[in-house]
Design a protein around this motif. Structure first.
Motif, PDB file in Angstrom:
ATOM      1  N   PHE A  22       0.828  -1.202   0.000  1.00 42.50           N
ATOM      2  CA  PHE A  22       0.000   0.000   0.000  1.00 42.50           C
ATOM      3  C   PHE A  22       0.864   1.255   0.000  1.00 42.50           C
ATOM      4  O   PHE A  22       0.670   2.174  -0.800  1.00 42.50           O
ATOM      5  N   ILE A  23       1.839   1.300   0.894  1.00 38.53           N
ATOM      6  CA  ILE A  23       2.715   2.471   1.000  1.00 38.53           C
ATOM      7  C   ILE A  23       3.522   2.659  -0.280  1.00 38.53           C
ATOM      8  O   ILE A  23       3.658   3.785  -0.783  1.00 38.53           O
ATOM      9  N   LEU A  24       4.052   1.570  -0.839  1.00 39.42           N
ATOM     10  CA  LEU A  24       4.810   1.674  -2.082  1.00 39.42           C
ATOM     11  C   LEU A  24       3.953   2.195  -3.230  1.00 39.42           C
ATOM     12  O   LEU A  24       4.408   3.005  -4.035  1.00 39.42           O
ATOM     13  N   ALA A  25       2.717   1.726  -3.325  1.00 32.90           N
ATOM     14  CA  ALA A  25       1.836   2.163  -4.411  1.00 32.90           C
ATOM     15  C   ALA A  25       1.481   3.634  -4.284  1.00 32.90           C
ATOM     16  O   ALA A  25       1.335   4.329  -5.296  1.00 32.90           O
ATOM     17  N   LEU A  43       1.315  -8.031  -5.394  1.00 33.67           N
ATOM     18  CA  LEU A  43       1.042  -6.598  -5.220  1.00 33.67           C
ATOM     19  C   LEU A  43       2.328  -5.799  -5.025  1.00 33.67           C
ATOM     20  O   LEU A  43       2.366  -4.608  -5.318  1.00 33.67           O
ATOM     21  N   LEU A  44       3.368  -6.450  -4.549  1.00 35.47           N
ATOM     22  CA  LEU A  44       4.660  -5.775  -4.391  1.00 35.47           C
ATOM     23  C   LEU A  44       5.453  -5.740  -5.696  1.00 35.47           C
ATOM     24  O   LEU A  44       6.434  -5.001  -5.800  1.00 35.47           O
ATOM     25  N   MET A  62      -9.300   2.179 -12.850  1.00 37.95           N
ATOM     26  CA  MET A  62      -9.331   0.938 -13.625  1.00 37.95           C
ATOM     27  C   MET A  62      -8.501  -0.127 -12.907  1.00 37.95           C
ATOM     28  O   MET A  62      -7.544   0.179 -12.211  1.00 37.95           O
ATOM     29  N   PHE A  63      -8.874  -1.390 -13.108  1.00 42.19           N
ATOM     30  CA  PHE A  63      -8.161  -2.504 -12.491  1.00 42.19           C
ATOM     31  C   PHE A  63      -6.806  -2.720 -13.158  1.00 42.19           C
ATOM     32  O   PHE A  63      -6.707  -2.741 -14.375  1.00 42.19           O
ATOM     33  N   SER A  64      -5.772  -2.910 -12.342  1.00 47.93           N
ATOM     34  CA  SER A  64      -4.465  -3.274 -12.879  1.00 47.93           C
ATOM     35  C   SER A  64      -4.407  -4.798 -12.992  1.00 47.93           C
ATOM     36  O   SER A  64      -5.289  -5.510 -12.511  1.00 47.93           O
ATOM     37  N   GLU A  65      -3.362  -5.291 -13.649  1.00 47.06           N
ATOM     38  CA  GLU A  65      -3.211  -6.746 -13.817  1.00 47.06           C
ATOM     39  C   GLU A  65      -3.105  -7.436 -12.455  1.00 47.06           C
ATOM     40  O   GLU A  65      -3.634  -8.517 -12.258  1.00 47.06           O
ATOM     41  N   GLN A  66      -2.390  -6.812 -11.513  1.00 51.23           N
ATOM     42  CA  GLN A  66      -2.235  -7.403 -10.188  1.00 51.23           C
ATOM     43  C   GLN A  66      -3.575  -7.525  -9.472  1.00 51.23           C
ATOM     44  O   GLN A  66      -3.818  -8.483  -8.758  1.00 51.23           O
ATOM     45  N   ILE A 112      -3.440  -0.681  -7.165  1.00 53.90           N
ATOM     46  CA  ILE A 112      -2.741  -1.547  -6.209  1.00 53.90           C
ATOM     47  C   ILE A 112      -2.884  -0.997  -4.800  1.00 53.90           C
ATOM     48  O   ILE A 112      -3.036  -1.767  -3.844  1.00 53.90           O
ATOM     49  N   ALA A 113      -2.874   0.320  -4.649  1.00 51.73           N
ATOM     50  CA  ALA A 113      -3.051   0.917  -3.318  1.00 51.73           C
ATOM     51  C   ALA A 113      -4.412   0.548  -2.741  1.00 51.73           C
ATOM     52  O   ALA A 113      -4.516   0.190  -1.555  1.00 51.73           O
ATOM     53  N   ILE A 114      -5.444   0.602  -3.566  1.00 52.26           N
ATOM     54  CA  ILE A 114      -6.786   0.229  -3.104  1.00 52.26           C
ATOM     55  C   ILE A 114      -6.812  -1.233  -2.683  1.00 52.26           C
ATOM     56  O   ILE A 114      -7.298  -1.580  -1.604  1.00 52.26           O
ATOM     57  N   SER A 115      -6.269  -2.094  -3.538  1.00 55.48           N
ATOM     58  CA  SER A 115      -6.297  -3.530  -3.245  1.00 55.48           C
ATOM     59  C   SER A 115      -5.493  -3.881  -2.004  1.00 55.48           C
ATOM     60  O   SER A 115      -5.950  -4.634  -1.149  1.00 55.48           O
ATOM     61  N   ALA A 116      -4.280  -3.338  -1.910  1.00 59.10           N
ATOM     62  CA  ALA A 116      -3.435  -3.628  -0.746  1.00 59.10           C
ATOM     63  C   ALA A 116      -4.052  -3.052   0.523  1.00 59.10           C
ATOM     64  O   ALA A 116      -3.992  -3.678   1.589  1.00 59.10           O
TER      65      ALA A 116
END
Length: 190
Positions: free
Chosen positions: A26-29, A164-165, A98-102, A39-43
């Motif tokens: 989350f922090i990295l995204a 996600l990382l 939009m959804f990313s591949e991850q 990815i931030a939303i998902s993490a």
């Protein structure tokens, strides 16, 4: 029901390791340039779901009798897996991202987790596939599929945290994703 101390410590630390990996993703995204909001939303949803699930299991389910705790344990995790997938969809829709591949792997992984937890609930409480009145209560009562379910759920979460990382695009890397999942599964089965 006695558990060896090393198993308790290992399961506790693995759960916390997965939580820390989701928080780190989350922090990295958020701080990456360009920001990867999907990815931030998902993490963020995954870390909040794991933390809330741990809180629920340790503070709410622990108030129940031990038989009721055992009965509801996997059912609650199955519902949490589905809730997390729907929360990821909801937050993406809310923020117009939009959804990313991850993130597409989040849905697959959480669906598999919900299925595995539901199968464990069915096996433990409804079918009792080893034909015991209280199946899998002790380690010598368990059977092969029970171990595969347990390892599979943790391998799914560890795999998802690593995905996600990841920094690269996942499109076309199906073989590498499969090998990463196999490595997660093998590492947890040791």
């Amino acid at each position: 029901m006695e558990l060896p101390i090393i198993d308790v410590i290992l399961s506790y630390s693995l759960n916390k390791l997965e939580l820390i990996a989701f928080i780190f993703a989350f922090i990295l995204a958020i701080y990456r340039k360009p920001k990867i909001f999907s990815i931030a939303i998902s993490a963020g949803v995954m870390s909040a779901g794991l933390a809330l699930g741990d809180y629920l299991h340790s503070n709410v389910l622990s108030l129940l009798l031990i038989d009721d705790q055992i009965y509801y344990w996997y059912l609650v995790w199955a519902v949490f897996s589905l809730f997390q997938a729907f929360a990821v969809i909801g937050f993406h829709w809310l923020f117009g991202v939009m959804f990313s591949e991850q993130v597409k792997l989040v849905f697959i992984t959480m669906a598999v987790n919900a299925l595995l937890n539901t199968l464990m609930f069915i096996d433990r409480n409804i079918v009792a596939l080893n034909f015991d009145s209280s199946p899998n209560e002790y380690s010598d009562d368990s059977w092969l599929l029970w171990d595969l379910y347990s390892i599979g759920i943790n391998a799914n979460l560890l795999f998802l945290a690593l995905v996600l990382l990841s920094r690269g695009k996942l499109k076309g890397n199906v073989v590498w994703m499969f090998l990463l999942y196999c490595c997660c599964f093998a590492a947890l089965s040791l």
